[in-house]
Enzyme design. Structure first.
Site, short mmCIF file in Angstrom:
data_model
loop_
_atom_site.label_atom_id
_atom_site.label_comp_id
_atom_site.label_asym_id
_atom_site.label_seq_id
_atom_site.Cartn_x
_atom_site.Cartn_y
_atom_site.Cartn_z
N VAL A 86 0.97 -1.15 -0.13
CA VAL A 86 -0.09 -0.09 0.21
C VAL A 86 0.79 1.15 0.04
O VAL A 86 1.89 1.29 0.78
CB VAL A 86 -0.74 -0.19 1.48
CG1 VAL A 86 -1.78 1.26 0.95
CG2 VAL A 86 -1.68 -1.24 1.34
N CYS A 87 0.60 2.23 -0.64
CA CYS A 87 1.09 3.69 -0.67
C CYS A 87 2.75 3.32 -0.92
O CYS A 87 3.02 2.58 -1.76
CB CYS A 87 0.82 3.98 0.48
SG CYS A 87 1.01 5.66 1.13
N THR A 88 3.51 4.12 -0.24
CA THR A 88 4.98 3.89 -0.40
C THR A 88 5.49 2.50 0.08
O THR A 88 6.79 2.39 -0.25
CB THR A 88 5.81 5.00 0.62
OG1 THR A 88 5.34 4.77 1.93
CG2 THR A 88 5.14 6.40 0.15
#
Lengths: 211, 211
Positions: A108-110
């Protein structure tokens, strides 16, 4: 034959990156899916936020990298803690070793910056947080980085855009593993309006706004 | 003059009830808002899910009911743990005592059943989880229960529908306290598509489906 999902904690992980997906995954009965919390060291791991607020929630890791059970699914959140973890060879090694044996490794995300740094996304399609997209892309030139996507499913590796996008990705993984009806019921029980289209990205215009 | 938000943990709280709102609240700089984790006893508190899965994440309470600081905002999640807590007079007393002094007491999902049991919602408008709506309404006849609402803002008490609705409510509270622009930026940074209309309830037709 229950599957095991390992949720990977590290200092400064983003709360919703972890608990949006886990809200959905923990709705699957444990005879089909069990969730375990894993970190480099057992015990409490503090979340982070962009504001570096003190006293953020601490979540307990029940397993460390040496005693985590076999993982069928790996869930890797992003967060402000991603940047120092890019230099954490113990985490990168754990991810390389376990992703090779897992059915699905999802970030998820970074979190995708960590997978890219570990070399796991080379030759694959992937996405990341929009406002910090270049943090991911700068980790490897050999990844086909997709700028406009809520999430990208490349089979063994599934990567989502920032924070909230992880919940939509988690439901797509549930649909793949346990069927569309189970995913629909899971979203409904959580009164969650699921973004079902991986290619529809409401936040693509934020690309690298904060980079 | 920072505000303090107390997030109340109890065994069997629902993950996203807590961490959807906290994702948003922890994005506010600590000179404006600080978050503290509170439970009846300090230490790890295990989340719950409808499936009663073992090994669900444990979150650490840094304060107990006796040493929690003054709370300007109270965040009370729901979850499968709500039902036994309806008989927990220590929790109900804490809520009565602290809600009287708080600017806002906000519940997510079945958390409003606990507020109603404590008598705090009598004479007020409130809502709750849709699939288990009668769990809340059965706690008090003196509440104006609103069946169709994403969340209900009655000033000092703000109650949301199930699970994901808490995140939308949290952003509305942020807008009230810190301005619309801050709320918009908080949602965008989390790549979150905010349901802005408290009266629009996509899940109203699930009323008491599981009761």
């Amino acid at each position: 034959m229950s599957l095991t999902l390992g949720a990977i904690l590290y200092e400064g992980f983003e709360l919703l990156d972890m608990f949006g997906p886990l809200e959905m995954f923990t709705a699957i009965p444990p005879d089909k899916l069990q969730v375990v919390m894993v970190a480099e060291a057992k015990g409490p791991v503090a979340a982070g936020s962009m504001t570096m607020a003190p006293g953020l929630p601490k979540v307990v890791a029940d397993f460390d990298f040496s005693d985590a059970p076999a993982l069928d699914i790996i869930l890797l959140p992003g967060g402000v803690g991603t940047v120092p973890e890019l230099e954490n060879e113990k985490l990168l090694s754990f991810l390389r070793e376990r992703a090779a044996k897992a059915q699905i490794t999802a970030s998820v995300c970074t979190g995708s910056a960590l997978l890219a740094r570990a070399g796991l996304l080379d030759g694959k399609r992937a996405t990341s947080n929009k406002q910090f997209f270049s943090l991911a892309t700068s980790q490897s030139q050999k990844v086909d980085w997709v700028e406009r996507a809520r999430w990208v499913d490349d089979g063994q590796f599934v990567t989502s855009s920032g924070v909230s996008a992880g919940t939509d990705m988690a439901l797509a993984i549930i649909a793949r593993l346990f069927g569309q009806e189970t995913a629909d019921q899971t979203a409904e029980a959580a009164e969650y309006t699921w973004h079902r289209d991986a290619d529809e990205d409401p936040f693509a215009d934020q690309l690298n706004r904060m980079a």
